[in-house]
Each structure stands twice: as structure tokens, then as C-alpha cells.
Motif scaffolding. Structure first.
Motif, PDB file in Angstrom:
ATOM      1  N   ARG A   1      -1.774   5.052 -13.602  1.00  0.00           N
ATOM      2  CA  ARG A   1      -2.579   6.265 -13.495  1.00  0.00           C
ATOM      3  C   ARG A   1      -3.153   6.447 -12.099  1.00  0.00           C
ATOM      4  N   SER A   2      -2.881   5.526 -11.193  1.00  0.00           N
ATOM      5  CA  SER A   2      -3.417   5.598  -9.833  1.00  0.00           C
ATOM      6  C   SER A   2      -2.526   4.781  -8.917  1.00  0.00           C
ATOM      7  N   PRO A   3      -2.638   4.977  -7.597  1.00  0.00           N
ATOM      8  CA  PRO A   3      -1.859   4.149  -6.655  1.00  0.00           C
ATOM      9  C   PRO A   3      -2.155   2.659  -6.812  1.00  0.00           C
ATOM     10  N   TYR A   4      -3.408   2.328  -7.102  1.00  0.00           N
ATOM     11  CA  TYR A   4      -3.766   0.924  -7.292  1.00  0.00           C
ATOM     12  C   TYR A   4      -3.022   0.341  -8.492  1.00  0.00           C
ATOM     13  N   GLU A   5      -3.001   1.081  -9.601  1.00  0.00           N
ATOM     14  CA  GLU A   5      -2.311   0.583 -10.785  1.00  0.00           C
ATOM     15  C   GLU A   5      -0.808   0.463 -10.533  1.00  0.00           C
ATOM     16  N   LYS A   6      -0.234   1.407  -9.785  1.00  0.00           N
ATOM     17  CA  LYS A   6       1.189   1.303  -9.453  1.00  0.00           C
ATOM     18  C   LYS A   6       1.456   0.045  -8.648  1.00  0.00           C
ATOM     19  N   LEU A   7       0.566  -0.239  -7.688  1.00  0.00           N
ATOM     20  CA  LEU A   7       0.726  -1.433  -6.861  1.00  0.00           C
ATOM     21  C   LEU A   7       0.667  -2.698  -7.715  1.00  0.00           C
ATOM     22  N   MET A   8      -0.250  -2.711  -8.667  1.00  0.00           N
ATOM     23  CA  MET A   8      -0.387  -3.869  -9.546  1.00  0.00           C
ATOM     24  C   MET A   8       0.860  -4.047 -10.406  1.00  0.00           C
ATOM     25  N   LEU A   9       1.367  -2.951 -10.946  1.00  0.00           N
ATOM     26  CA  LEU A   9       2.576  -3.035 -11.760  1.00  0.00           C
ATOM     27  C   LEU A   9       3.785  -3.455 -10.923  1.00  0.00           C
ATOM     28  N   ASP A  10       3.834  -2.985  -9.682  1.00  0.00           N
ATOM     29  CA  ASP A  10       4.932  -3.397  -8.802  1.00  0.00           C
ATOM     30  C   ASP A  10       4.926  -4.906  -8.596  1.00  0.00           C
ATOM     31  N   LEU A  11       3.744  -5.493  -8.442  1.00  0.00           N
ATOM     32  CA  LEU A  11       3.679  -6.941  -8.282  1.00  0.00           C
ATOM     33  C   LEU A  11       4.071  -7.648  -9.581  1.00  0.00           C
ATOM     34  N   LEU A  12       3.581  -7.128 -10.702  1.00  0.00           N
ATOM     35  CA  LEU A  12       3.930  -7.725 -11.986  1.00  0.00           C
ATOM     36  C   LEU A  12       5.432  -7.670 -12.254  1.00  0.00           C
ATOM     37  N   HIS A  13       6.066  -6.606 -11.788  1.00  0.00           N
ATOM     38  CA  HIS A  13       7.505  -6.436 -12.008  1.00  0.00           C
ATOM     39  C   HIS A  13       8.329  -6.978 -10.853  1.00  0.00           C
ATOM     40  N   ASP A  14       7.664  -7.648  -9.911  1.00  0.00           N
ATOM     41  CA  ASP A  14       8.345  -8.257  -8.761  1.00  0.00           C
ATOM     42  C   ASP A  14       9.080  -7.211  -7.930  1.00  0.00           C
ATOM     43  N   ASP A  15       8.454  -6.049  -7.772  1.00  0.00           N
ATOM     44  CA  ASP A  15       9.048  -4.970  -6.984  1.00  0.00           C
ATOM     45  C   ASP A  15       8.419  -4.817  -5.610  1.00  0.00           C
ATOM     46  N   LEU A  16       7.594  -5.747  -5.204  1.00  0.00           N
ATOM     47  CA  LEU A  16       6.983  -5.697  -3.872  1.00  0.00           C
ATOM     48  C   LEU A  16       7.739  -6.625  -2.929  1.00  0.00           C
ATOM     49  N   ALA A  17       8.061  -6.120  -1.765  1.00  0.00           N
ATOM     50  CA  ALA A  17       8.717  -6.956  -0.750  1.00  0.00           C
ATOM     51  C   ALA A  17       7.641  -7.727   0.005  1.00  0.00           C
ATOM     52  N   LEU A  18       7.533  -9.005  -0.273  1.00  0.00           N
ATOM     53  CA  LEU A  18       6.512  -9.847   0.346  1.00  0.00           C
ATOM     54  C   LEU A  18       7.177 -11.041   1.013  1.00  0.00           C
ATOM     55  N   PRO A  19       6.611 -11.490   2.128  1.00  0.00           N
ATOM     56  CA  PRO A  19       7.181 -12.666   2.790  1.00  0.00           C
ATOM     57  C   PRO A  19       6.905 -13.938   2.004  1.00  0.00           C
ATOM     58  N   VAL A  20       7.743 -14.926   2.214  1.00  0.00           N
ATOM     59  CA  VAL A  20       7.526 -16.237   1.605  1.00  0.00           C
ATOM     60  C   VAL A  20       7.457 -17.269   2.721  1.00  0.00           C
ATOM     61  N   ALA A  21       6.339 -17.963   2.803  1.00  0.00           N
ATOM     62  CA  ALA A  21       6.146 -18.940   3.871  1.00  0.00           C
ATOM     63  C   ALA A  21       6.939 -20.209   3.577  1.00  0.00           C
ATOM     64  N   PRO A  22       7.475 -20.845   4.605  1.00  0.00           N
ATOM     65  CA  PRO A  22       8.122 -22.146   4.388  1.00  0.00           C
ATOM     66  C   PRO A  22       7.072 -23.201   4.064  1.00  0.00           C
ATOM     67  N   PRO A  23       7.470 -24.336   3.528  1.00  0.00           N
ATOM     68  CA  PRO A  23       6.489 -25.395   3.251  1.00  0.00           C
ATOM     69  C   PRO A  23       5.702 -25.761   4.503  1.00  0.00           C
ATOM     70  N   ALA A  24       4.400 -25.989   4.323  1.00  0.00           N
ATOM     71  CA  ALA A  24       3.535 -26.333   5.453  1.00  0.00           C
ATOM     72  C   ALA A  24       3.610 -27.824   5.734  1.00  0.00           C
ATOM     73  N   ASP A  25       3.500 -28.172   6.993  1.00  0.00           N
ATOM     74  CA  ASP A  25       3.513 -29.570   7.414  1.00  0.00           C
ATOM     75  C   ASP A  25       2.080 -30.065   7.549  1.00  0.00           C
ATOM     76  N   GLY A  26       1.393 -30.176   6.419  1.00  0.00           N
ATOM     77  CA  GLY A  26       0.001 -30.605   6.427  1.00  0.00           C
ATOM     78  C   GLY A  26      -0.802 -29.768   5.455  1.00  0.00           C
ATOM     79  N   PRO A  27      -2.097 -30.061   5.289  1.00  0.00           N
ATOM     80  CA  PRO A  27      -2.927 -29.334   4.329  1.00  0.00           C
ATOM     81  C   PRO A  27      -3.033 -27.853   4.664  1.00  0.00           C
ATOM     82  N   VAL A  28      -3.091 -27.032   3.618  1.00  0.00           N
ATOM     83  CA  VAL A  28      -3.231 -25.582   3.762  1.00  0.00           C
ATOM     84  C   VAL A  28      -4.678 -25.208   3.452  1.00  0.00           C
ATOM     85  N   ILE A  29      -5.296 -24.512   4.391  1.00  0.00           N
ATOM     86  CA  ILE A  29      -6.702 -24.131   4.276  1.00  0.00           C
ATOM     87  C   ILE A  29      -6.796 -22.620   4.132  1.00  0.00           C
ATOM     88  N   ALA A  30      -7.534 -22.150   3.143  1.00  0.00           N
ATOM     89  CA  ALA A  30      -7.800 -20.719   2.993  1.00  0.00           C
ATOM     90  C   ALA A  30      -9.269 -20.456   3.292  1.00  0.00           C
TER      91      ALA A  30
END
Length: 525
Positions: free
Chosen positions: A63-92
Motif C-alpha cells: 500500500r506504500s513504497p515502504y511496503e513494496k520495499l519490504m516485500l521486495d526484500l522478503l521475495h529476494d527481489d532487491l539487488a544487494l551486494p554480498v561482502a566476502p568473508p572478513a579477515d577478523g572480527p566484524v564491528i557494527a
């Protein structure tokens, strides 16, 4: 608990309460409803988050652009990068208030600058694998995950269902959504962290902490005397409005909750006595005190930044009468806590407009927040109120951090004494003050807050009472009146920053802490 949730969900007629209850079930991995029961009771994002947690397919019309974006992620329709394995701890690290926008615009300030430089310093070290900085997306119609050029530092922009940037009071309604997006995006992009660090006492940090728990990451929380101190001072006389008091109490609860959940609680610059007074549940021996720092200054450019203070503009600029005067510089977001109008009033009432120029840099160029517009309007009205001050005050929208630092160095090279005037009610640390000291400006800052952990009054800078225009004006007048005699203070200030607060040196204890937490269990503080 599951049965109580089930009863509450099936009996409520309040859709907002139902949404909250279903999100609580999702967060705690409870299943009070079957998928079909949940579909019959609710619709939209809260239902989808619940179904996703159950591993159920989601088939719905947005019903909104936000909901479409959420459904796209749920349906794996978003083109997103995938990082290679990190060489050490990952900090967010999270920065949901202000994000990575230009420092001084909206809610973006010194923390924007510090976290960016800290992340870059950390990933240059061999003992840290990757840093992920989490911010909110500027609009609800796109999600971006980007890697900084040449460094294993990633920025994840989490979308929220809001047409405008979120303020702290708005975070509660979006907490479940932020948690879902963050945990989903980090897993989807190969960026799952070992350690997550939050720094605000609000629902945004609670959302990030929730994601950290779901991802099995350790949690670090930077605690400050606020919001407890703020609550005690703001409502001491009982005249504040109920809504403001309720929000302050909510932030106190958020801070206490984060302290209880964190695997490690840290303080800024060793200000432990005041923190312990407000958080008696903390064990002083378990606290970790870490200081912040700044990156090296940027390379000069082929133009004069000082000259731009004199250029034509719809906002006030300096004229020839200010060309050889000492400059009082103030840089930062336009906000009541930063007290730019009080600074202008102090400058005028102390007669400093007769012997100095005042430069105020901060605020968005367009689409200003209500706080920004109110502060700017008051500053401009004060600037117009004294005809003899015209041409001796410049008001400019936010510059890039690099240009601010170039301006500071250019000013320092012209003699002076030029002063960095931090007029805030308080500063927990003061990245902008450190940058000014590194350039060689005389630093003047508030007595309240954490600046006393590195600023020794009269030796490497000055601490003044910023509570009134009279006391602030008197403090600034004293510093300006020292003239050439203040030069050793500026030299000592520069030495303090270069010896203690270089970002690579500051990053080392952060890296040690993160590496220790990533390696194994730590007794919660």
C-alpha cells in the motif's frame, strides 16, 4: 507468556496494540498465533515480520513504497551486494540520529565525524576485519548497502516508514521495523557482526540492541550522565509539560535497559563519578573509559576559505571592517542545546562586536528542521538588532568537515588570537573543539559536561559558564583580552590533541575491547 500474548491478541480491538503485541512476539521468538490466525487478525508490516520469523511465505499487495520495499526484500527481489568473508572480527556501530549527512545539518554533528574516522582507523588495523556503520535511509523508498572505497568499511541505510527524518521521540513507533530490516540486511549482505556498539539512550539504540541479540552479537553501550541528569534538572521545579517529562522518563528507562543488556558499558573520557551517581547498578571496576579522537587535517585546497566569509550572500557576511579582527568561530548543528543565539547575544552585550568578528557555521541549506529554523531566525534577528555589528558577523549553512578544518588552519596561520567559541549548554566530549585546538585556535567551552577531561583552564584552553549571555560574554572577553599572551595556550592545546587524540591512537583501545568481546563471553556490566 505465550498464552497471555495469545489471549491479548485475540481479544483486542485496537489495531495499534495488536501490532505492538505481534512485534513483541516476533522479537522474543514466541508463537502465540498460527500463521492463519495472524493473517486473520492483522495485515501489513507487523504481520509480515511475524510470518517471516515463522518461515512462512508472505503474499500481499503493498500500500506504500515502504511496503513494496519490504516485500521486495522478503521475495529476494532487491539487488544487494554480498561482502566476502572478513579477515577478523566484524564491528557494527549505529548512528540513527543524524546519520552520515554533512556535519552541522539537521541532527548530524561531531559523532558523525568521529564514527566515520574511527571506522576507517579500525579497518586499517590487522586485528579488525570489518566495520559496518548503520544509519537510517533518508527516504522510505530505497535501501542501500555500500562499501567505502579502498576500505572494508560498509554503510547500511535502514529504511523507515516515514517521509521525514526521525527525531528521537519518533523512534519508538519504528523500533520493530528497524530491528527487522537491520537483522535481515546484515545477514543478507554477509555483514553479520560479532560486536555491536550503540551510543544513544533511545528506542533507536534499543532496536539495534534487539538486532544484535537476534544475530548473536555482543553489545557495547556508551553511557553518559544524560538522560538521568537532564530529567533531574529539567523537571526540578515541576513546571515542564507532561509529554516532555514522559519522554525523558522513557529515555531514562531506555538507558537503564541498555546498561542491563550490554556485555560492556563504557564511559567517555573517564567521567565515571557522575555516571555512577546516576547508574548505581553499575560496577565501577567493570566500567571501561575510552576517549574519542580526530583524524589528521585534510590537505589544503587552492582557494581561501577565509575569503568565503566575505562573499555575497542572502545571509550575513563579513565586510572590510572585519578584515583584520580576531575571529570567534562557532561550528555545529543549529539546536537549542548549542545556544548559538546566546552566543550572538553575549558577543553583542559584551561589546565584542567592536573588536572581533563572529562566524557561525551550521544548519541545513534548505528543508531545515523546526529547531534549525527557530535558532536561525533568532540569530538573524539579533544580528540585525545592532547596526554597528553589521559586517562583523557571518552566518553560513553547514560546510563539509574538511572545509571547516581547512578554515580553522587558515585562520590560525593569520595570527589572531582567533577563538573557537563553543557555546553549548554542555558537551559530553566535543569533537569540534578538538579539531579547533589541533588547528591552533584558542578553545573556549562550557564548564558543564566532559571537556574538563582534556581541557585544563588557562593552560591549554578555557572553560567558561555558558548558562547566561553575561557569563559567556565575560569569559570570551577575558580570552580575547589576553591578546598575544594567549599564544602559549593555543600551542598547548594543539599539543594536547596531537599527543592524546590522534584517531589511530584512539582506535587502539576500541580495537582491543572489540577483539576481546568477539573472542569470548564477557560478564555483563
Amino acid at each position: 507468556m505465550t498464552e497471555r500474548l495469545r489471549h491479548a491478541l485475540r481479544s483486542t480491538q485496537d489495531s495499534e496494540l495488536g501490532t505492538w503485541l505481534l512485534d513483541a512476539a516476533t522479537l522474543h521468538r514466541l508463537t502465540p498465533l498460527t500463521p492463519d490466525e495472524a493473517r486473520a487478525l492483522l495485515r501489513g508490516p507487523a504481520l509480515w515480520r511475524y510470518l517471516d520469523a515463522l518461515g512462512e511465505p508472505v503474499d500481499a499487495s503493498p500500500r506504500s513504497p515502504y511496503e513494496k520495499l519490504m516485500l521486495d526484500l522478503l521475495h529476494d527481489d532487491l539487488a544487494l551486494p554480498v561482502a566476502p568473508p572478513a579477515d577478523g572480527p566484524v564491528i557494527a556501530q549505529s548512528m540513527l540520529i543524524g546519520g552520515t549527512a554533512r556535519p552541522g545539518e539537521g541532527a548530524s554533528g561531531g559523532l558523525t565525524v568521529f564514527l566515520s574516522s574511527l571506522a576507517d582507523a579500525l579497518v586499517r588495523r590487522p586485528d579488525v576485519g570489518r566495520v559496518v556503520t548503520v544509519v537510517l535511509a533518508p527516504e522510505p523508498t530505497a535501501v542501500t548497502v555500500t562499501r567505502h572505497a579502498g576500505l572494508d568499511h560498509w554503510t547500511v541505510h535502514v529504511p523507515v516508514d516515514s517521509p521525514v527524518a526521525l527525531a528521537q521521540p519518533d523512534m519508538a513507533r519504528h523500533r520493530a521495523g528497524i530491528t527487522w530490516w537491520l537483522s535481515r540486511l546484515l545477514l543478507r549482505c554477509g555483514l553479520a557482526p560479532d560486536v555491536v556498539h550503540v551510543r544513544y539512550s533511545d528506542d533507536g539504540s534499543l532496536a539495534v540492541a534487539d538486532a544484535a541479540r537476534l544475530l548473536g552479537a555482543r553489545l557495547v553501550f556508551t553511557v553518559t550522565p544524560d538522560p538521568h541528569r537532564h530529567l533531574a534538572e529539567r523537571h526540578l521545579d515541576g513546571t515542564a509539560d507532561v509529554a516532555a517529562m514522559r519522554f525523558d522518563l522513557h529515555r531514562v528507562r531506555a538507558a537503564d535497559h541498555l546498561v542491563a543488556r550490554a556485555d560492556q558499558v563504557i564511559t567517555i573520557g573517564g567521567r565515571q563519578d557522575e555516571v555512577l551517581a546516576h547508574f548505581p547498578q553499575l560496577d565501577a571496576t567493570a566500567l571501561c573509559a575510552l576517549e574519542e579522537g580526530i583524524a589528521p587535517p585534510p590537505a589544503p585546497v587552492g582557494r581561501s576559505l577565509v575569503a568565503e566569509l566575505f562573499g555575497p550572500s542572502a545571509l550575513p557576511r563579513l565586510d572590510d571592517s572585519a578584515a583584520r579582527l580576531p575571529v570567534l568561530l562557532n561550528v555545529g548543528r543549529l539546536h537549542p542545546m548549542k545556544q548559538q543565539p546566546l552566543l550572538v547575544r553575549a558577543w553583542l552585550e559584551a561589546g565584542l562586536h567592536e573588536r572581533t568578528a563572529l562566524v557561525v557555521i551550521g544548519g541545513s541549506r534548505t528543508d531545515r528542521t523546526p529547531d534549525e529554523q527557530a535558532v536561525l531566525d533568532e540569530v538573524l534577528a539579533l544580528a540585525e538588532s545592532t547596526p554597528s555589528a553589521r559586517g562583523r558577523i557571518a552566518v553560513l549553512p553547514a560546510w563539509s568537515n574538511d572545509d571547516v578544518r581547512r578554515l580553522q588552519h587558515e585562520l590560525a596561520a593569520t595570527g589572531g588570537p582567533h577563538v573557537y567559541a563553543c557555546s553549548s549548554v554542555k558537551e559530553e566530549f566535543g569533537i569540534a573543539v578538538l579539531e579547533a585546538m589541533e588547528a591552533g585556535l584558542l578553545a573556549v567551552g562550557p564548564q558543564r559536561g566532559g571537556m574538563h577531561c582534556y581541557l585544563d583552564h588557562g593552560r591549554n584552553g578555557f572553560l567558561v559558564d555558558t548558562s547566561t549571555a553575561r557569563t559567556l560574554g565575560a569569559g570570551l572577553a577575558h580570552v580575547v583580552g589576553l591578546g598575544a599572551a594567549a599564544a602559549p595556550v593555543a600551542v598547548a592545546g594543539r599539543a594536547t590533541v596531537r599527543e592524546r587524540f590522534a584517531i589511530d591512537a584512539v582506535a587502539e583501545p576500541f580495537a582491543d575491547l572489540y577483539r576481546r568481546l568477539a573472542a569470548g563471553p564477557v560478564t555483563p556490566s
